[in-house]
Design an enzyme around this catalytic site. Structure first.
Site, PDB file in Angstrom:
ATOM      1  N   THR A  95       0.844  -1.209   0.000  1.00 17.05           N
ATOM      2  CA  THR A  95       0.000   0.000   0.000  1.00 17.05           C
ATOM      3  C   THR A  95       0.878   1.257   0.000  1.00 17.05           C
ATOM      4  O   THR A  95       0.654   2.184  -0.784  1.00 17.05           O
ATOM      5  CB  THR A  95      -0.938   0.007   1.231  1.00 17.05           C
ATOM      6  OG1 THR A  95      -1.493  -1.300   1.401  1.00 17.05           O
ATOM      7  CG2 THR A  95      -2.052   1.012   1.055  1.00 17.05           C
ATOM      8  N   ASP A 118       2.087   5.306   5.950  1.00 12.32           N
ATOM      9  CA  ASP A 118       2.480   3.897   5.950  1.00 12.32           C
ATOM     10  C   ASP A 118       1.233   3.015   5.950  1.00 12.32           C
ATOM     11  O   ASP A 118       0.140   3.474   6.282  1.00 12.32           O
ATOM     12  CB  ASP A 118       3.327   3.611   7.212  1.00 12.32           C
ATOM     13  CG  ASP A 118       4.268   2.423   7.015  1.00 12.32           C
ATOM     14  OD1 ASP A 118       4.063   1.642   6.070  1.00 12.32           O
ATOM     15  OD2 ASP A 118       5.210   2.287   7.828  1.00 12.32           O
ATOM     16  N   GLU A 160       9.864   1.575  10.765  1.00 17.48           N
ATOM     17  CA  GLU A 160       8.548   2.206  10.587  1.00 17.48           C
ATOM     18  C   GLU A 160       8.139   2.924  11.869  1.00 17.48           C
ATOM     19  O   GLU A 160       7.602   4.028  11.827  1.00 17.48           O
ATOM     20  CB  GLU A 160       7.501   1.138  10.229  1.00 17.48           C
ATOM     21  CG  GLU A 160       7.682   0.596   8.825  1.00 17.48           C
ATOM     22  CD  GLU A 160       6.777  -0.578   8.495  1.00 17.48           C
ATOM     23  OE1 GLU A 160       6.505  -0.785   7.315  1.00 17.48           O
ATOM     24  OE2 GLU A 160       6.359  -1.301   9.411  1.00 17.48           O
TER      25      GLU A 160
END
Ligand code: 5RP
Length: 231
Positions: free
Chosen positions: A33, A84, A106
């Site tokens: 994504t 994210d 992340e």
């Protein structure tokens, strides 16, 4: 019309592009994504927008370089916006991340950002976290000791990739995929317990960190969260 998951992921990621402004330092997530978002930022840069990116994985760094986004890895101030994906999102916008193995960077990028925006297709929305595995990154040194301590909390786990050919993170660590029977009832407390185990580098619970979730379903993308304005 039935929309494919990839089209929903793309719709969510493209909606997040509306938040990108000239001069911004942007955190670039990892996974399929977030990839749509990074490619979109590349197009904005090609059109003349001055944007720099902080990649959350080597794979994203390579993609960013490919699409022409200048990369920053040493911060001298906050990241303006991080975008994210996620594996699971609960009604309080707490997350499970890391099934792609990039959870540590992340989390660092999300923590260093003024605004953390999560982009998902609707299949990622859950009532309670823990429907699938929770990735936990551990140091390879004496990793069995870390695994035993996790098992001592009543958790079952597997080493990602198997013992013969383990998955190695960008940080040179291992991932233990943990299953929590009955789901994760109190993600904040559970995350604290996990971090108490020596050898645990990071876990995939992102609690109280999300500002906005853009979730795409057949009716199009919609924004949820305390900072859902502006999109
Ligand atoms: C990688 C991640 C990803 O953001 C997460 O796994 C979602 O991936 P995808 O967008 O491919 O479904 O946390 O570590």
């Amino acid at each position: 019309m039935t929309l494919l998951t990839d089209e929903l992921k793309q719709a969510a990621a493209y909606k997040a592009l509306e938040l990108v402004q000239d001069g911004m330092l942007v955190g670039l997530g990892s996974g399929s994504t977030a990839r749509f978002f990074t490619e979109g930022v590349g197009r904005l840069v090609a059109e003349g927008m001055k944007v720099r990116g902080v990649p959350t994985s080597r794979a994203t760094a390579e993609l960013a370089a490919e699409v022409g986004i200048p990369i920053v890895t040493e911060l001298v101030g906050p990241i303006d916006l991080a975008v994210d994906g996620a594996d699971e999102v609960d009604p309080s916008l707490n997350l499970i991340k890391g099934r792609g193995g990039a959870l540590f960077r992340e989390k660092l990028v999300a923590t260093a950002s003024k605004r953390f925006v999560v982009v998902v297709d609707e299949s990622k929305m859950v009532k309670q976290l823990g429907a699938g595995v929770l990735p936990v990154e551990v140091l390879p040194f004496l990793w069995r000791s870390s695994a035993e301590r996790l098992a001592g909390l009543g958790l079952s786990l597997v080493i990602r990739g198997g013992e013969e050919t383990p998955f190695i993170t960008d940080n040179g660590n291992l991932i233990l995929d943990v299953t929590v029977e009955g789901g994760i009832k109190s993600p904040g407390d559970f995350g604290v317990e996990l971090k108490k185990i020596t050898g645990v580098v990071e876990h995939g619970l992102f609690v109280g960190m999300t500002d906005t979730v853009i979730v795409a379903g057949p009716e199009g993308p919609k924004a949820l969260g305390r900072a859902s304005s502006g999109i």
